[in-house]
Design a protein around this motif. Structure first.
Motif, mmCIF file in Angstrom:
data_model
loop_
_atom_site.group_PDB
_atom_site.id
_atom_site.type_symbol
_atom_site.label_atom_id
_atom_site.label_comp_id
_atom_site.label_asym_id
_atom_site.label_seq_id
_atom_site.Cartn_x
_atom_site.Cartn_y
_atom_site.Cartn_z
ATOM 1 N N LEU A 174 14.378 21.120 0.979
ATOM 2 C CA LEU A 174 13.711 22.265 1.581
ATOM 3 C C LEU A 174 13.024 21.810 2.867
ATOM 4 N N VAL A 175 13.270 22.526 3.952
ATOM 5 C CA VAL A 175 12.690 22.161 5.237
ATOM 6 C C VAL A 175 12.320 23.432 5.986
ATOM 7 N N GLN A 176 11.317 23.340 6.831
ATOM 8 C CA GLN A 176 10.933 24.493 7.634
ATOM 9 C C GLN A 176 11.883 24.672 8.814
ATOM 10 N N SER A 177 11.936 25.877 9.311
ATOM 11 C CA SER A 177 12.745 26.169 10.496
ATOM 12 C C SER A 177 12.346 25.226 11.631
ATOM 13 N N GLY A 178 13.358 24.669 12.289
ATOM 14 C CA GLY A 178 13.113 23.700 13.352
ATOM 15 C C GLY A 178 13.120 22.264 12.885
ATOM 16 N N GLY A 179 13.138 22.069 11.584
ATOM 17 C CA GLY A 179 13.115 20.724 11.027
ATOM 18 C C GLY A 179 14.481 20.070 11.002
ATOM 19 N N SER A 180 14.519 18.875 10.392
ATOM 20 C CA SER A 180 15.737 18.071 10.348
ATOM 21 C C SER A 180 15.963 17.508 8.952
ATOM 22 N N LEU A 181 17.218 17.276 8.658
ATOM 23 C CA LEU A 181 17.620 16.571 7.444
ATOM 24 C C LEU A 181 18.823 15.707 7.786
ATOM 25 N N ARG A 182 18.963 14.594 7.094
ATOM 26 C CA ARG A 182 20.172 13.795 7.211
ATOM 27 C C ARG A 182 20.869 13.772 5.863
ATOM 28 N N LEU A 183 22.058 14.336 5.839
ATOM 29 C CA LEU A 183 22.861 14.336 4.633
ATOM 30 C C LEU A 183 23.772 13.110 4.628
ATOM 31 N N SER A 184 23.964 12.547 3.447
ATOM 32 C CA SER A 184 24.836 11.387 3.283
ATOM 33 C C SER A 184 25.878 11.673 2.209
ATOM 34 N N CYS A 185 27.029 11.083 2.370
ATOM 35 C CA CYS A 185 28.086 11.202 1.360
ATOM 36 C C CYS A 185 28.772 9.849 1.258
ATOM 37 N N THR A 186 28.647 9.248 0.092
ATOM 38 C CA THR A 186 29.246 7.944 -0.146
ATOM 39 C C THR A 186 30.477 8.111 -1.029
ATOM 40 N N THR A 187 31.562 7.494 -0.627
ATOM 41 C CA THR A 187 32.804 7.617 -1.380
ATOM 42 C C THR A 187 33.142 6.310 -2.083
ATOM 43 N N SER A 188 33.901 6.417 -3.142
ATOM 44 C CA SER A 188 34.429 5.256 -3.841
ATOM 45 C C SER A 188 35.888 5.525 -4.165
ATOM 46 N N GLY A 189 36.631 4.496 -4.434
ATOM 47 C CA GLY A 189 38.026 4.677 -4.786
ATOM 48 C C GLY A 189 39.001 4.268 -3.715
ATOM 49 N N GLY A 190 38.483 3.661 -2.657
ATOM 50 C CA GLY A 190 39.372 3.058 -1.673
ATOM 51 C C GLY A 190 39.991 3.982 -0.661
ATOM 52 N N ILE A 191 39.416 5.184 -0.491
ATOM 53 C CA ILE A 191 40.038 6.137 0.422
ATOM 54 C C ILE A 191 39.297 6.289 1.744
ATOM 55 N N PHE A 192 38.096 5.714 1.847
ATOM 56 C CA PHE A 192 37.223 6.074 2.967
ATOM 57 C C PHE A 192 37.872 5.826 4.314
ATOM 58 N N SER A 193 38.379 4.625 4.518
ATOM 59 C CA SER A 193 38.839 4.265 5.863
ATOM 60 C C SER A 193 40.058 5.063 6.313
ATOM 61 N N ILE A 194 40.785 5.649 5.390
ATOM 62 C CA ILE A 194 41.996 6.398 5.752
ATOM 63 C C ILE A 194 41.775 7.902 5.733
ATOM 64 N N SER A 195 40.534 8.314 5.512
ATOM 65 C CA SER A 195 40.252 9.731 5.338
ATOM 66 C C SER A 195 39.755 10.392 6.607
ATOM 67 N N THR A 196 40.105 11.676 6.731
ATOM 68 C CA THR A 196 39.334 12.580 7.580
ATOM 69 C C THR A 196 38.230 13.129 6.699
ATOM 70 N N LEU A 197 36.998 12.978 7.159
ATOM 71 C CA LEU A 197 35.841 13.363 6.362
ATOM 72 C C LEU A 197 35.210 14.606 6.957
ATOM 73 N N GLY A 198 34.813 15.500 6.091
ATOM 74 C CA GLY A 198 34.237 16.737 6.577
ATOM 75 C C GLY A 198 33.034 17.165 5.766
ATOM 76 N N TRP A 199 32.188 17.903 6.430
ATOM 77 C CA TRP A 199 31.079 18.596 5.767
ATOM 78 C C TRP A 199 31.372 20.093 5.847
ATOM 79 N N TYR A 200 31.304 20.743 4.701
ATOM 80 C CA TYR A 200 31.471 22.181 4.598
ATOM 81 C C TYR A 200 30.183 22.759 4.006
ATOM 82 N N ARG A 201 30.014 24.056 4.147
ATOM 83 C CA ARG A 201 28.866 24.697 3.516
ATOM 84 C C ARG A 201 29.258 26.070 2.990
ATOM 85 N N GLN A 202 28.526 26.475 1.974
ATOM 86 C CA GLN A 202 28.755 27.785 1.386
ATOM 87 C C GLN A 202 27.413 28.424 1.065
#
Length: 119
Positions: free
Chosen positions: A11-39
């Motif tokens: 939860l953040v106020q309008s004008g604020g900042s957040l840093r989202l992180s996503c860590t992967t496992s399974g050996g796919i990271f370096s060959i992936s196109t990575l995306g952030w989606y929202r709903q």
């Protein structure tokens, strides 16, 4: 086994900042196109930003100039720095990894992290 684990929402106020992180496992990271989606409630899932293995980036018009996607191959982690947040950025944010391995397409999703921006 491939897993994507997001963190950094909150939860953040309008004008604020957040840093989202996503860590992967399974050996796919370096060959992936990575995306952030929202709903957001009652809306379709939409692409926020993506980054290819060659670090080519794409942003939704609504977040250009405010959000930055980056990847750290050494840590198998993709980040989304969100600045100047607005109430309309409130949504569940999902990490996605897609690509080709062993001549087969793959497409994996994380469980999502909630971002709530108060006015």
């Amino acid at each position: 086994q491939v897993q994507l684990v997001e963190s950094g929402g909150g939860l953040v106020q309008s004008g604020g900042s957040l840093r989202l992180s996503c860590t992967t496992s399974g050996g796919i990271f370096s060959i992936s196109t990575l995306g952030w989606y929202r709903q957001a409630p009652g809306k379709q899932r939409e692409l926020v930003a993506s980054i290819t293995s060659g670090r080519y980036t794409i942003y939704a018009d609504s977040v250009k100039g405010r959000f930055t996607i980056s990847r750290d191959n050494a840590k198998n982690t993709v980040y989304l720095q969100t600045n100047s947040l607005k109430p309309e950025d409130t949504a569940v944010y999902y990490c996605n990894a897609k690509g080709i391995r062993y001549l087969r397409d793959f497409d994996y999703w994380g469980q999502g992290t909630q971002v709530t921006v108060s006015s």
